[in-house]
Each structure stands twice: as structure tokens, then as C-alpha cells.
Design an enzyme around this catalytic site. Structure first.
Site, PDB file in Angstrom:
ATOM      1  N   ASP A  44      40.337  34.658  25.554  1.00 19.81           N
ATOM      2  CA  ASP A  44      40.010  35.973  25.449  1.00 19.81           C
ATOM      3  C   ASP A  44      40.527  36.787  26.216  1.00 19.81           C
ATOM      4  OD1 ASP A  44      38.523  38.328  25.005  1.00 19.81           O
ATOM      5  OD2 ASP A  44      36.612  37.671  25.860  1.00 19.81           O
ATOM      6  N   HIS A  74      43.329  44.971  31.201  1.00 16.70           N
ATOM      7  CA  HIS A  74      43.161  46.264  31.687  1.00 16.70           C
ATOM      8  C   HIS A  74      43.920  46.657  33.022  1.00 16.70           C
ATOM      9  CE1 HIS A  74      39.903  46.292  28.944  1.00 16.70           C
ATOM     10  NE2 HIS A  74      39.488  45.372  29.485  1.00 16.70           N
TER      11      HIS A  74
END
Ligand SMILES: [Zn+2]
Length: 443
Positions: free
Chosen positions: A305, A309
Site C-alpha cells: 500500500d 504524500h
């Protein structure tokens, strides 16, 4: 002989066994395994001096971003991180900007990615309507639905989900779920959002919201052909429901992430905003059970996953405004090889969970080092110990909750279809070396 390499003196991991041998590669495929004297002549010879050779790893849950989110990651930086982490095949997620919800959007992504990727990449799609499913069947690897945050115009009520799962099944594909019940989380969030404590964030994403969503998805259809995959399972309740569905002979699979099995809610106050995930980290008593489920195969596979960011986003003052996720492509293998070295999981199970099974579940033709197979190969030095240092990541996201952790097992070289793309800490492959993976790809 033009496009050929012999990798000599490896400990090769194949079909659950370790062999001391060599690998002969020609035109992107493994053509022979054997000692030096038994291999055909090759243009290039690499002496691996006992390194471990693994099949290129497969990560079915990666957010490569790019397009409007290229400040977080782009196809080159994301696939560089993959090569450095031993992953040679990825499936990218559709929550990009713009969202990958139609055939045109999917084609746009593929056109852009083609010249940039270093490893092989397939794409999931979130359909904007039920008709999108048939329209994209030759290009999408799977159909991803997020039940906590709607990504496309397609609603996620029971009737729509049933129709969606059945349509996806009718074209022989897989439906992939982020299972957390959005209405439950929304209601809790609206009650708790006034609080600035990190505990409140956790309370708004309880394990029960996951159980509820898994139960709803499984209850939507009893179509036997339907293949359903649950992302990042993080509750014992959902594992129980998935186990039951498997026993009933249904084609249900699930993944766990390294952060859900190796970190816990207890460590989150030390880690701060970086530890914000969705689903969140769970309490230690649950994480131990998730690890046990991986070992015992109740959790089929590991996926990173990888959700990069910017550091600015991850250090916003309010927990509620921090986007969930962390980079995972460069930490997954060393973290788990360290568990192998500790004896908490076997190498056999790890290779199964990181290569063989994800390849089977998503109908990819990779994940094994057999004669005739595509030469996606990773060489690992199991003796090398090092500390995770996110400042050296090739991902644009240069932070990690695992920063400073001592690990064992360094990726030394990564080959994609016989081409060396990563060598001793450096990218040596040309952007575009990786292939776009589609359901119709022959290999
Ligand atoms: Zn994700």
C-alpha cells in the site's frame, strides 16, 4: 547471444527450495538453470557469490500517483523505489487526479507511464458506471472500490455493489475493496472531529467499521465465480469472515501490509502524523493476530500500500487533515527478510506472499524462477545489515515510520525482463524499461 546474461553462483529460491546454481537469461527469459559449465555462453556474466536470487516481487497495491499528484510521486520515482525494493511488477490504484474511471483516463495513464516506468505496471480502475466495466476489460487489471471514501460517480449501495461484482465476474476479473464502512466512519468523525487527540482519530476508524464492510461485500452476492480481494485487512473480525467465505469455496482473498503487522496504535504517539493510515494501525493484540494470519495463510499476501504524500502534508497540525498512507516499496522486503532472519516467518511463505500468490490472484504471468519464465529477478544479500534511512529513498516521499530500524537483507540487483535496472543503490535502467501489463499481455 546479443541480449543474454548469465548470473552465476546464486542461492536460487524456487518452488519452496533453495538450490546453489546459476541462471541463464536470453531475450528477457530464463533459458536455463545450472552450474557455470552447463549454461550456454552469454554476452554478460555476473558472479553473484552466493547472493539469494528471488523472483521479482509483485505488489498489487501501489499508488504511483503522477498526473496532477506528481509532486507526491511520479511513474519514474515510484518505479525506481520499486526496483530498489525488489518489486518488478506493480498494480497501480485509480485514485489519481484525474480519477481513473473510464477507458480514456486509463489510456491516458498508460500513454504517460509507458516511457517512464522502470518495472512492469498494470492499472486498476474505479468505474464511473457499470458500463465502464465491459469497456475497459482489455486494459484494467481489476476494479477497485473504496467503501470509506467514494472515488467515482458510482454509488456503493448494496444493489450497485451486487451488480458491479457480478459484471466484473462475468468478464473474469477481480473486484478489489477498501473495506471500511463509510457511513459508520463519517458518523464517528462528525462526533469526534472537535477533539485534537490522536486517540480520537483511531476511535473514528474502529475495526468494527471494517468488519461491517467486509460482511456487506460478502453478503452482496453469492455468485460463485466472483473473485473478491480485500485490501489491507486489519481486523480479526474481517479475517474471520474471509476465512468463512473461503471455506464455503468462494474466491475471496486478502492482503496485509507490513505497517499493519509490524507497527501498532501504541507506537503512534511517538510517530505522530506519519503513522496516520487508513485503516489505521491497530492495537498490539490485533497486529500479532494479523501476523499470525499471514503465516497461516488466512491472509493470502503482503502488499505495501505504497501511498506517498509530501512531508508537509504528513506533518499538518491537525490529525484530521493528514492524508493517510506512507511509502512502502523500499521497506517491505528488508522488514520482512528481517523477520525471516529472526525465524518468525519462513522464506518459503514470504516468497509465496510477495511473488507467487499475488501473481496468481491477479492473473499475472510472473512470480517464479522457472525455465521459460520472464526473467524478473532480484539478488539479495541476506548478510547485509543496515538501518532504514528514508533520506535515501528513491520515492519522493522521504520519511517512514520505520526510519532508523535495523534490518537485514539488502537488495543488490534487480532485473526486469532480463535487463538490469537497479544495481548497488543506483538506478541503471532507462525509463521505459518496464512494460505496461494488461490482462491480454502474453507473459
Ligand atoms: Zn491504498
Amino acid at each position: 547471444m546479443s541480449d543474454s546474461t548469465n548470473i552465476l553462483d546464486v542461492r536460487l529460491y524456487q518452488k519452496g527450495k533453495l538450490l546453489e546454481t546459476g541462471i541463464s537469461i536470453a531475450n528477457g527469459r530464463i533459458v536455463k538453470l545450472g552450474r557455470e559449465s552447463a549454461l550456454p555462453a552469454a554476452a554478460e556474466t555476473i558472479r553473484a557469490r552466493g547472493l539469494l536470487a528471488l523472483p521479482g516481487l509483485v505488489d498489487v497495491h501501489v499508488h504511483l500517483r503522477d498526473l496532477g499528484l506528481s509532486y507526491k510521486e511520479d511513474y519514474l520515482s515510484g518505479t525506481s523505489a520499486a526496483a530498489a525494493g525488489g518489486f518488478t511488477t506493480l498494480i497501480d490504484m485509480p485514485n489519481t487526479n484525474p480519477v481513473t474511471d473510464s477507458l480514456d483516463r486509463l489510456r491516458e495513464k498508460m500513454d504517460l507511464a509507458k516511457g517512464k516506468i522502470l518495472v512492469n505496471v498494470g492499472f486498476n480502475l474505479v468505474p464511473k458506471s457499470l458500463d465502464t466495466i465491459a469497456e475497459t476489460k482489455d486494459l484494467a487489471m481489476g476494479y477497485k472500490i473504496n467503501l470509506v471514501k467514494q472515488w467515482s460517480d458510482l454509488p456503493t449501495d448494496d444493489t450497485t455493489l451486487r451488480a458491479l461484482i457480478e459484471r466484473v465476474a462475468s468478464i473474469g476479473k477481480i473486484t478489489v475493496f477498501h473495506a471500511e464502512e463509510g457511513s459508520t466512519v463519517d458518523e464517528l468523525e462528525s462526533r469526534l472531529k472537535g477533539s485534537s487527540s490522536l486517540k480520537s482519530y483511531y476511535k473514528a476508524h474502529p475495526p468494527e467499521a471494517e468488519d461491517e464492510a467486509v460482511a456487506r461485500v460478502l453478503g452482496c452476492t453469492h455468485e460463485r465465480r466472483a473473485r473478491i480481494h480485500f485490501c489491507h485487512v486489519s481486523s480479526t473480525g474481517s479475517l474471520r469472515l474471509i476465512r468463512k467465505a473461503k471455506r464455503q469455496g468462494r474466491h475471496v482473498t486478502c492482503e496485509v501490509t507490513p505497517h499493519h503487522i509490524l507497527l501498532s496504535e501504541e507506537s503512534s504517539s511517538r510517530l505522530g502524523g506519519i503513522s496516520i493510515m487508513d485503516p489505521p494501525l491497530r492495537r498490539r493484540q490485533i497486529t500479532g493476530k494479523l501476523f499470525a494470519a499471514l503465516k497461516g495463510r488466512a491472509a493470502d499476501i503482503v502488499a505495501s500500500d505504497h501511498a506517498p504524500h509530501s512531508l508537509d502534508e504528513k506533518t499538518r497540525p491537525s490529525w484530521w487533515n493528514i492524508p493517510p498512507g506512507i511509502p512502502g516499496l523500499e521497506t517491505t522486503l528488508p522488514l520482512l527478510l528481517t523477520e525471516v532472519a529472526k525465524g518468525t516467518i519462513s522464506l518459503r511463505r514470504l516468497v509465496e506472499a510477495l511473488a507467487e500468490r499475488p501473481s496468481k490472484i491477479f492473473n499475472l504471468n510472473c512470480g517464479a524462477l522457472d525455465v521459460g519464465a520472464v526473467a524478473d529477478v532480484v539478488l539479495v544479500d541476506m548478510k547485509r545489515r543496515f538501518k532504514i534511512d528514508s533520506s535515501k529513498f528513491l520515492s519522493k516521499a522521504k520519511y517512514s515510520p520505520f526510519d532508523g530500524r535495523s534490518v537485514r537483507g539488502r537488495v543488490v540487483k534487480t532485473f526486469v525482463r532480463g535487463r538490469l535496472v537497479y544495481d548497488e543503490g543506483r538506478i541503471v535502467g532507462e525509463p521505459g524499461t518496464g512494460s505496461i501489463v494488461t490482462p491480454t499481455t502474453e507473459d
